[in-house]
Design a protein around this motif. Structure first.
Motif, PDB file in Angstrom:
ATOM      1  N   ALA A  72       1.005  -1.219   0.062  1.00 10.65           N
ATOM      2  CA  ALA A  72      -0.002   0.178   0.819  1.00 10.65           C
ATOM      3  C   ALA A  72       0.877   0.840   0.101  1.00 10.65           C
ATOM      4  O   ALA A  72       0.456   2.150  -0.938  1.00 10.65           O
ATOM      5  CB  ALA A  72      -1.029   0.009   1.180  1.00 10.65           C
ATOM      6  N   THR A  73       2.149   0.933   0.989  1.00  7.78           N
ATOM      7  CA  THR A  73       2.854   2.179   0.627  1.00  7.78           C
ATOM      8  C   THR A  73       3.911   2.203  -0.770  1.00  7.78           C
ATOM      9  O   THR A  73       3.655   3.798  -1.158  1.00  7.78           O
ATOM     10  CB  THR A  73       3.766   2.257   2.220  1.00  7.78           C
ATOM     11  OG1 THR A  73       3.210   2.319   3.215  1.00  7.78           O
ATOM     12  CG2 THR A  73       5.238   2.921   1.936  1.00  7.78           C
ATOM     13  N   GLN A  74       3.749   1.073  -1.299  1.00 10.55           N
ATOM     14  CA  GLN A  74       4.385   1.577  -2.448  1.00 10.55           C
ATOM     15  C   GLN A  74       3.047   1.980  -3.781  1.00 10.55           C
ATOM     16  O   GLN A  74       3.539   3.103  -4.381  1.00 10.55           O
ATOM     17  CB  GLN A  74       5.069   0.216  -3.102  1.00 10.55           C
ATOM     18  CG  GLN A  74       5.969  -0.178  -2.324  1.00 10.55           C
ATOM     19  CD  GLN A  74       7.559  -0.548  -3.289  1.00 10.55           C
ATOM     20  OE1 GLN A  74       7.699   0.712  -2.022  1.00 10.55           O
ATOM     21  NE2 GLN A  74       7.815  -0.028  -3.729  1.00 10.55           N
ATOM     22  N   PRO A 106      16.822   0.538  -1.675  1.00  8.09           N
ATOM     23  CA  PRO A 106      17.204  -1.116  -2.407  1.00  8.09           C
ATOM     24  C   PRO A 106      16.038  -1.597  -0.434  1.00  8.09           C
ATOM     25  O   PRO A 106      16.189  -2.450  -0.925  1.00  8.09           O
ATOM     26  CB  PRO A 106      18.535  -0.776  -1.497  1.00  8.09           C
ATOM     27  CG  PRO A 106      19.092   0.250  -2.029  1.00  8.09           C
ATOM     28  CD  PRO A 106      17.643   1.390  -2.412  1.00  8.09           C
ATOM     29  N   ARG A 107      16.007  -1.309   0.636  1.00 11.49           N
ATOM     30  CA  ARG A 107      15.377  -1.501   1.408  1.00 11.49           C
ATOM     31  C   ARG A 107      14.104  -2.442   0.362  1.00 11.49           C
ATOM     32  O   ARG A 107      13.143  -3.252   1.001  1.00 11.49           O
ATOM     33  CB  ARG A 107      14.902  -0.683   2.350  1.00 11.49           C
ATOM     34  CG  ARG A 107      14.115  -1.290   3.400  1.00 11.49           C
ATOM     35  CD  ARG A 107      13.607  -0.027   4.446  1.00 11.49           C
ATOM     36  NE  ARG A 107      13.053  -0.758   5.809  1.00 11.49           N
ATOM     37  CZ  ARG A 107      12.040  -0.932   6.081  1.00 11.49           C
ATOM     38  NH1 ARG A 107      10.968  -0.650   5.549  1.00 11.49           N
ATOM     39  NH2 ARG A 107      11.333  -1.494   7.068  1.00 11.49           N
ATOM     40  N   ALA A 108      12.846  -1.620  -0.033  1.00 17.77           N
ATOM     41  CA  ALA A 108      12.062  -1.627  -0.843  1.00 17.77           C
ATOM     42  C   ALA A 108      12.249  -3.357  -2.078  1.00 17.77           C
ATOM     43  O   ALA A 108      11.649  -4.631  -1.802  1.00 17.77           O
ATOM     44  CB  ALA A 108      11.364  -1.210  -1.325  1.00 17.77           C
ATOM     45  N   LEU A 109      13.269  -3.166  -2.264  1.00 19.16           N
ATOM     46  CA  LEU A 109      13.622  -4.291  -2.887  1.00 19.16           C
ATOM     47  C   LEU A 109      14.263  -6.092  -2.158  1.00 19.16           C
ATOM     48  O   LEU A 109      13.399  -6.839  -2.058  1.00 19.16           O
ATOM     49  CB  LEU A 109      15.090  -4.100  -3.736  1.00 19.16           C
ATOM     50  CG  LEU A 109      15.515  -5.619  -4.879  1.00 19.16           C
ATOM     51  CD1 LEU A 109      14.394  -6.312  -5.853  1.00 19.16           C
ATOM     52  CD2 LEU A 109      17.078  -4.977  -5.244  1.00 19.16           C
ATOM     53  N   SER A 110      15.109  -4.960  -0.885  1.00 23.60           N
ATOM     54  CA  SER A 110      14.648  -6.524  -0.059  1.00 23.60           C
ATOM     55  C   SER A 110      13.336  -6.927   0.583  1.00 23.60           C
ATOM     56  O   SER A 110      13.434  -8.342   0.689  1.00 23.60           O
ATOM     57  CB  SER A 110      15.975  -5.621   1.621  1.00 23.60           C
ATOM     58  OG  SER A 110      17.252  -5.175   0.968  1.00 23.60           O
TER      59      SER A 110
END
Length: 210
Positions: A72-74, A106-110
């Motif tokens: 939802a944040t994305q 990078p955190r979103a990808l992790s």
């Protein structure tokens, strides 16, 4: 009754739930699924393990809620700063926002890497993934339809769906590389490629609409 006794409010249960979700996201991003245990989540949130059982039916339920919150944040990040413009400008800005921080990160990808392997084996996670994929794709499809209408072009439901899927695939690929190798691209390069690629797929000019 002592005036020093903590006064509980109606907001506290929701605050505790949010704290547990935030702790789960931090652990998933930094340590991965294997280390995201009930004990670790409780410690990170500063709450007891019993609070997890109070607010969620299971650890899996909590992880799924964390995934929903992250997705939802994305989507909210992709929606930022697109109001009050022409239809083509809104589409261009949506693509740009989808390919810049905080969406590309990078955190979103992790987090994506930590969650995605659960989608195939957990029906609830799969449902959450499908819901959010369709929400993003439907939003993109609506923006494409508006841009076409503004340009005097007609497109049927099937064509709009096909184009939204294609544009989403381009954005996803750039998002993946931007999150994995942020230093491999010049400032503004990924979003410019994204806009140009979407414009080519749609046979529309988006750059001048910004």
């Amino acid at each position: 009754m002592s005036s020093q006794r903590r006064k509980f409010t109606r907001e506290e249960p929701e605050s505790r739930r949010a704290d547990l979700i935030a702790a789960t996201l931090d652990l998933m991003a930094e340590a991965g699924p294997a280390e995201t245990t009930v004990r670790a989540i409780a410690e990170a949130a500063g709450l007891s393990q019993g609070m997890i059982r109070h607010h969620f039916s299971s650890k899996e339920d909590l992880v799924n809620a964390a995934y929903q919150a992250h997705m939802a944040t994305q989507l909210e990040g992709s929606e930022r700063d697109i109001a009050g413009a022409t239809a083509r400008a809104r589409l261009a800005r949506f693509v740009t926002a989808s390919l810049t921080p905080p969406v590309v990160d990078p955190r979103a990808l992790s987090l994506w890497a930590a969650f995605i392997h659960m989608v195939r084996r957990d029906p609830a996670m799969r449902a959450t993934h499908e819901e959010n994929y369709l929400a993003y794709r439907d939003r993109l499809e609506a923006l494409i339809a508006d841009a076409f209408a503004e340009s005097g072009r007609e497109a049927g439901t099937a064509e709009l769906r096909r184009l939204a899927i294609a544009c989403n695939a381009v954005i996803d690929g750039l998002w993946l590389e931007g999150g994995a190798l942020p230093d491999a691209f010049a400032a503004g390069e990924i979003e410019a490629i994204g806009r140009a690629s979407v414009a080519a797929l749609l046979d529309l000019t988006l750059e001048e609409a910004e």
